[in-house]
Scaffold this motif. Structure first.
Motif, PDB file in Angstrom:
ATOM      1  N   ALA A   1       0.830  -1.207   0.000  1.00  0.00           N
ATOM      2  CA  ALA A   1       0.000   0.000   0.000  1.00  0.00           C
ATOM      3  C   ALA A   1       0.862   1.254   0.000  1.00  0.00           C
ATOM      4  O   ALA A   1       0.602   2.214  -0.741  1.00  0.00           O
ATOM      5  CB  ALA A   1      -0.932  -0.007   1.208  1.00  0.00           C
ATOM      6  N   ARG A   2       1.897   1.248   0.813  1.00  0.00           N
ATOM      7  CA  ARG A   2       2.810   2.394   0.840  1.00  0.00           C
ATOM      8  C   ARG A   2       3.451   2.605  -0.524  1.00  0.00           C
ATOM      9  O   ARG A   2       3.518   3.732  -1.025  1.00  0.00           O
ATOM     10  CB  ARG A   2       3.880   2.193   1.911  1.00  0.00           C
ATOM     11  N   SER A   3       3.931   1.514  -1.137  1.00  0.00           N
ATOM     12  CA  SER A   3       4.575   1.615  -2.451  1.00  0.00           C
ATOM     13  C   SER A   3       3.612   2.151  -3.506  1.00  0.00           C
ATOM     14  O   SER A   3       3.961   3.018  -4.312  1.00  0.00           O
ATOM     15  CB  SER A   3       5.105   0.238  -2.857  1.00  0.00           C
ATOM     16  N   VAL A   4       2.368   1.643  -3.496  1.00  0.00           N
ATOM     17  CA  VAL A   4       1.354   2.100  -4.447  1.00  0.00           C
ATOM     18  C   VAL A   4       1.101   3.589  -4.286  1.00  0.00           C
ATOM     19  O   VAL A   4       1.082   4.359  -5.260  1.00  0.00           O
ATOM     20  CB  VAL A   4       0.047   1.296  -4.269  1.00  0.00           C
ATOM     21  N   LEU A   5       0.920   4.027  -3.056  1.00  0.00           N
ATOM     22  CA  LEU A   5       0.588   5.430  -2.803  1.00  0.00           C
ATOM     23  C   LEU A   5       1.775   6.355  -3.049  1.00  0.00           C
ATOM     24  O   LEU A   5       1.595   7.489  -3.503  1.00  0.00           O
ATOM     25  CB  LEU A   5       0.076   5.591  -1.377  1.00  0.00           C
ATOM     26  N   GLU A   6       2.986   5.894  -2.758  1.00  0.00           N
ATOM     27  CA  GLU A   6       4.166   6.729  -3.013  1.00  0.00           C
ATOM     28  C   GLU A   6       4.397   6.932  -4.508  1.00  0.00           C
ATOM     29  O   GLU A   6       4.849   7.996  -4.933  1.00  0.00           O
ATOM     30  CB  GLU A   6       5.398   6.080  -2.383  1.00  0.00           C
ATOM     31  N   SER A   7       4.086   5.936  -5.318  1.00  0.00           N
ATOM     32  CA  SER A   7       4.381   6.030  -6.754  1.00  0.00           C
ATOM     33  C   SER A   7       3.219   6.590  -7.573  1.00  0.00           C
ATOM     34  O   SER A   7       3.411   6.956  -8.736  1.00  0.00           O
ATOM     35  CB  SER A   7       4.760   4.646  -7.298  1.00  0.00           C
ATOM     36  N   TRP A   8       2.025   6.668  -6.973  1.00  0.00           N
ATOM     37  CA  TRP A   8       0.842   7.102  -7.719  1.00  0.00           C
ATOM     38  C   TRP A   8       0.864   8.597  -7.966  1.00  0.00           C
ATOM     39  O   TRP A   8       1.150   9.395  -7.068  1.00  0.00           O
ATOM     40  CB  TRP A   8      -0.415   6.723  -6.947  1.00  0.00           C
ATOM     41  N   THR A   9       0.558   9.006  -9.193  1.00  0.00           N
ATOM     42  CA  THR A   9       0.452  10.420  -9.545  1.00  0.00           C
ATOM     43  C   THR A   9      -1.006  10.834  -9.459  1.00  0.00           C
ATOM     44  O   THR A   9      -1.835  10.383 -10.270  1.00  0.00           O
ATOM     45  CB  THR A   9       0.993  10.686 -10.957  1.00  0.00           C
ATOM     46  N   ALA A  10      -1.325  11.657  -8.486  1.00  0.00           N
ATOM     47  CA  ALA A  10      -2.706  12.093  -8.295  1.00  0.00           C
ATOM     48  C   ALA A  10      -3.135  13.008  -9.435  1.00  0.00           C
ATOM     49  O   ALA A  10      -2.337  13.808  -9.937  1.00  0.00           O
ATOM     50  CB  ALA A  10      -2.840  12.812  -6.959  1.00  0.00           C
ATOM     51  N   PRO A  11      -4.414  12.932  -9.842  1.00  0.00           N
ATOM     52  CA  PRO A  11      -4.877  13.737 -10.979  1.00  0.00           C
ATOM     53  C   PRO A  11      -5.180  15.190 -10.659  1.00  0.00           C
ATOM     54  O   PRO A  11      -5.343  16.002 -11.575  1.00  0.00           O
ATOM     55  CB  PRO A  11      -6.147  13.002 -11.428  1.00  0.00           C
ATOM     56  N   ASP A  12      -5.275  15.548  -9.367  1.00  0.00           N
ATOM     57  CA  ASP A  12      -5.613  16.930  -9.017  1.00  0.00           C
ATOM     58  C   ASP A  12      -5.179  17.189  -7.567  1.00  0.00           C
ATOM     59  O   ASP A  12      -4.830  16.250  -6.842  1.00  0.00           O
ATOM     60  CB  ASP A  12      -7.109  17.201  -9.208  1.00  0.00           C
ATOM     61  N   PRO A  13      -5.190  18.454  -7.133  1.00  0.00           N
ATOM     62  CA  PRO A  13      -4.713  18.774  -5.780  1.00  0.00           C
ATOM     63  C   PRO A  13      -5.489  18.088  -4.661  1.00  0.00           C
ATOM     64  O   PRO A  13      -4.909  17.709  -3.631  1.00  0.00           O
ATOM     65  CB  PRO A  13      -4.859  20.298  -5.712  1.00  0.00           C
ATOM     66  N   ALA A  14      -6.799  17.931  -4.811  1.00  0.00           N
ATOM     67  CA  ALA A  14      -7.582  17.277  -3.762  1.00  0.00           C
ATOM     68  C   ALA A  14      -7.173  15.813  -3.610  1.00  0.00           C
ATOM     69  O   ALA A  14      -7.035  15.311  -2.487  1.00  0.00           O
ATOM     70  CB  ALA A  14      -9.073  17.385  -4.072  1.00  0.00           C
ATOM     71  N   GLN A  15      -6.956  15.138  -4.736  1.00  0.00           N
ATOM     72  CA  GLN A  15      -6.509  13.745  -4.686  1.00  0.00           C
ATOM     73  C   GLN A  15      -5.083  13.647  -4.145  1.00  0.00           C
ATOM     74  O   GLN A  15      -4.750  12.715  -3.415  1.00  0.00           O
ATOM     75  CB  GLN A  15      -6.611  13.112  -6.071  1.00  0.00           C
ATOM     76  N   GLU A  16      -4.251  14.629  -4.452  1.00  0.00           N
ATOM     77  CA  GLU A  16      -2.886  14.640  -3.909  1.00  0.00           C
ATOM     78  C   GLU A  16      -2.911  14.800  -2.392  1.00  0.00           C
ATOM     79  O   GLU A  16      -2.135  14.148  -1.676  1.00  0.00           O
ATOM     80  CB  GLU A  16      -2.074  15.763  -4.552  1.00  0.00           C
ATOM     81  N   ALA A  17      -3.807  15.640  -1.888  1.00  0.00           N
ATOM     82  CA  ALA A  17      -3.925  15.805  -0.439  1.00  0.00           C
ATOM     83  C   ALA A  17      -4.354  14.494   0.215  1.00  0.00           C
ATOM     84  O   ALA A  17      -3.828  14.111   1.266  1.00  0.00           O
ATOM     85  CB  ALA A  17      -4.920  16.919  -0.121  1.00  0.00           C
ATOM     86  N   LEU A  18      -5.288  13.785  -0.404  1.00  0.00           N
ATOM     87  CA  LEU A  18      -5.704  12.489   0.123  1.00  0.00           C
ATOM     88  C   LEU A  18      -4.553  11.486   0.091  1.00  0.00           C
ATOM     89  O   LEU A  18      -4.352  10.725   1.044  1.00  0.00           O
ATOM     90  CB  LEU A  18      -6.880  11.932  -0.691  1.00  0.00           C
ATOM     91  N   ARG A  19      -3.799  11.476  -0.993  1.00  0.00           N
ATOM     92  CA  ARG A  19      -2.656  10.561  -1.107  1.00  0.00           C
ATOM     93  C   ARG A  19      -1.692  10.771   0.064  1.00  0.00           C
ATOM     94  O   ARG A  19      -1.258   9.815   0.707  1.00  0.00           O
ATOM     95  CB  ARG A  19      -1.932  10.782  -2.440  1.00  0.00           C
ATOM     96  N   ARG A  20      -1.393  12.018   0.348  1.00  0.00           N
ATOM     97  CA  ARG A  20      -0.486  12.322   1.463  1.00  0.00           C
ATOM     98  C   ARG A  20      -1.108  11.934   2.804  1.00  0.00           C
ATOM     99  O   ARG A  20      -0.426  11.415   3.690  1.00  0.00           O
ATOM    100  CB  ARG A  20      -0.119  13.811   1.442  1.00  0.00           C
ATOM    101  N   ASP A  21      -2.411  12.184   2.952  1.00  0.00           N
ATOM    102  CA  ASP A  21      -3.094  11.803   4.196  1.00  0.00           C
ATOM    103  C   ASP A  21      -3.053  10.289   4.407  1.00  0.00           C
ATOM    104  O   ASP A  21      -2.860   9.814   5.530  1.00  0.00           O
ATOM    105  CB  ASP A  21      -4.552  12.270   4.170  1.00  0.00           C
ATOM    106  N   TYR A  22      -3.253   9.528   3.331  1.00  0.00           N
ATOM    107  CA  TYR A  22      -3.212   8.063   3.443  1.00  0.00           C
ATOM    108  C   TYR A  22      -1.829   7.607   3.914  1.00  0.00           C
ATOM    109  O   TYR A  22      -1.710   6.718   4.764  1.00  0.00           O
ATOM    110  CB  TYR A  22      -3.512   7.408   2.105  1.00  0.00           C
TER     111      TYR A  22
END
Length: 199
Positions: free
Chosen positions: A7-28
């Motif tokens: 899960a960490r690897s998936v979230l670290e490598s994922w490129t979020a499509p917008d700022p709101a999704q990027e904020a969620l990625r960091r929160d996760y």
């Protein structure tokens, strides 16, 4: 690799499509750091889950389930289990179990994240990692009454009510991802073959 490490690897490598999704990625990622049991429903403050929007090969139709307790039409998915080697595998397992479709092919990267309140354990949060899956042409659904009240194909432009904004956003993002894998697109087919082998 443990499920939490995946899960960490998936979230670290994922490129979020917008700022709101990027904020969620960091929160996760922060949540994973703070909760060693973040992958399991035993983590009462919230836990990571995996779901998938299942689409036909054209990206024009999607499978939704009428959730037995929540009474909304939603995508397929749920809790991770001890035997799941990865988030993608958990999403694929849940989609296969809940749809009855064999031969689903999961796109290798998430298409969205969604954090929502659920009634688990008297009240908790799902930190959902959401994928797109492609069903074989002509796939038929098999309803498991223990899983849902109903199960059906819908046009992605005419999703049923009652549903919710998160489900609609996932279906539209997944449809765009599947349509990008145009028929005859050798690169796209290679992506799906690799995803099938890794899932």
């Amino acid at each position: 690799m443990s499920l939490r490490s995946d899960a960490r690897s998936v979230l670290e490598s994922w490129t979020a499509p917008d700022p709101a999704q990027e904020a969620l990625r960091r929160d996760y990622l922060t949540y994973l750091d703070r909760h060693p049991d973040a992958m399991w429903r035993s983590c009462r403050s919230g836990h990571l889950t995996a779901s998938a929007a299942v689409l036909d090969p054209s990206g024009e139709r999607t499978v939704l389930t009428l959730h037995g307790r929540i009474k909304l039409w939603l995508q397929l998915g749920g809790h991770c289990e001890e035997g799941d080697p990865s988030l993608a595998a958990a999403a694929l397992r849940e989609a296969t179990e809940e749809s009855g479709i064999t031969g689903l092919r999961l796109l290798p990267e998430p298409v969205r994240l969604d954090r929502h309140a659920v009634p688990c354990g008297g009240g908790s949060w799902h930190l959902d990692v959401q994928y797109a899956a492609v069903a074989p042409a002509g796939a038929e659904l098999v309803l498991d009454a223990a899983e849902s009240d109903d199960l059906a194909w819908f046009d992605v432009r005419e999703l049923p009510e009652p549903s919710d904004d998160a489900c609609r956003a996932l279906v539209h993002a997944a449809a765009r991802a599947v349509r990008a894998l145009a028929p005859g697109d050798q690169a796209g087919e290679a992506v799906l073959r690799r995803a099938s082998r890794s899932g």
